[in-house]
Design an enzyme around this catalytic site. Sequence first.
Site, mmCIF file in Angstrom:
data_model
loop_
_atom_site.group_PDB
_atom_site.id
_atom_site.type_symbol
_atom_site.label_atom_id
_atom_site.label_comp_id
_atom_site.label_asym_id
_atom_site.label_seq_id
_atom_site.Cartn_x
_atom_site.Cartn_y
_atom_site.Cartn_z
ATOM 1 N N GLN A 1 0.820 -1.216 0.000
ATOM 2 C CA GLN A 1 0.000 0.000 0.000
ATOM 3 C C GLN A 1 0.853 1.264 0.000
ATOM 4 O O GLN A 1 0.617 2.182 -0.786
ATOM 5 C CB GLN A 1 -0.968 -0.016 1.188
ATOM 6 C CG GLN A 1 -2.036 -1.087 1.093
ATOM 7 C CD GLN A 1 -3.062 -0.833 0.006
ATOM 8 O OE1 GLN A 1 -3.211 0.263 -0.518
ATOM 9 N NE2 GLN A 1 -3.806 -1.880 -0.340
ATOM 10 N N HIS B 1 2.514 1.839 -3.378
ATOM 11 C CA HIS B 1 1.683 2.503 -4.387
ATOM 12 C C HIS B 1 1.506 3.983 -4.050
ATOM 13 O O HIS B 1 1.687 4.843 -4.908
ATOM 14 C CB HIS B 1 0.303 1.843 -4.516
ATOM 15 C CG HIS B 1 -0.579 2.633 -5.419
ATOM 16 N ND1 HIS B 1 -0.438 2.599 -6.796
ATOM 17 C CD2 HIS B 1 -1.555 3.539 -5.161
ATOM 18 C CE1 HIS B 1 -1.309 3.438 -7.332
ATOM 19 N NE2 HIS B 1 -1.993 4.021 -6.362
ATOM 20 N N GLU B 2 1.131 4.265 -2.821
ATOM 21 C CA GLU B 2 0.835 5.645 -2.426
ATOM 22 C C GLU B 2 2.034 6.577 -2.612
ATOM 23 O O GLU B 2 1.855 7.752 -2.913
ATOM 24 C CB GLU B 2 0.352 5.693 -0.969
ATOM 25 C CG GLU B 2 -0.999 5.047 -0.738
ATOM 26 C CD GLU B 2 -2.153 5.806 -1.361
ATOM 27 O OE1 GLU B 2 -2.135 7.045 -1.380
ATOM 28 O OE2 GLU B 2 -3.096 5.140 -1.832
ATOM 29 N N SER B 3 3.236 6.058 -2.442
ATOM 30 C CA SER B 3 4.443 6.892 -2.526
ATOM 31 C C SER B 3 5.230 6.677 -3.825
ATOM 32 O O SER B 3 6.326 7.227 -3.962
ATOM 33 C CB SER B 3 5.360 6.589 -1.340
ATOM 34 O OG SER B 3 5.898 5.275 -1.453
ATOM 35 N N ARG C 1 -1.068 -1.846 -6.761
ATOM 36 C CA ARG C 1 -1.039 -2.308 -5.372
ATOM 37 C C ARG C 1 -0.904 -3.837 -5.326
ATOM 38 O O ARG C 1 -0.139 -4.375 -4.529
ATOM 39 C CB ARG C 1 -2.302 -1.866 -4.634
ATOM 40 C CG ARG C 1 -2.424 -0.369 -4.447
ATOM 41 C CD ARG C 1 -3.811 -0.009 -3.897
ATOM 42 N NE ARG C 1 -4.176 1.354 -4.155
ATOM 43 C CZ ARG C 1 -3.965 2.369 -3.335
ATOM 44 N NH1 ARG C 1 -3.377 2.176 -2.175
ATOM 45 N NH2 ARG C 1 -4.349 3.589 -3.652
#
Length: 178
Positions: A45, A48-50, A159
């Site tokens: 997670q 993906h977010e970073s 992800r």
Amino acid sequence: MNLDQLRKIFPLAGAKAAVFLEPLNRAMVEFEINTPMRQVAFLAQIGHESAQLFYVQELASGAAYEGRADLGNTQKGDGIRFKGRGLIQITGRANYVAAMLALDVDCVEHPEVLEQPELAARSAAWFWKTHGLNELADDQLFTEITKRINGGLNGQQDRLALYAAARIVLINNGGKDV
């Protein structure tokens, strides 16, 4: 987790892997992301977010969050001021206030502190634990984890690819026969 493992999970991280390794390890211990399944889901997670540890601040301006009472953005300028930061992209005044109280750091007056490696990792792990994501990871409910973080399934393919990579590295002995 060691540096070689982190680099295998996030091959695009480059030098950022070394910068974030210890902050991530400390944050995972602090917030009980302490089993292989929890670590696999968490790393997928935040990966993906970073964009694999590359961004600790949301690329968009944050204007889309202006006036969003569900995020606690009740004052003019809150959307831009409290746009996504940290490895999990904490967003909104309400989340920044909660992070400030939990982490004992003034990220309301100084939102940019969540961009520092230690606090980027701690804020992500704090968000993870306080939103019940350890338990979802234990039950391998990865889609539900994405929904709690993102509100939908944005970027789910990426992800899932990171989830698969992390499973190979942290659970399946790097793809070697066990």
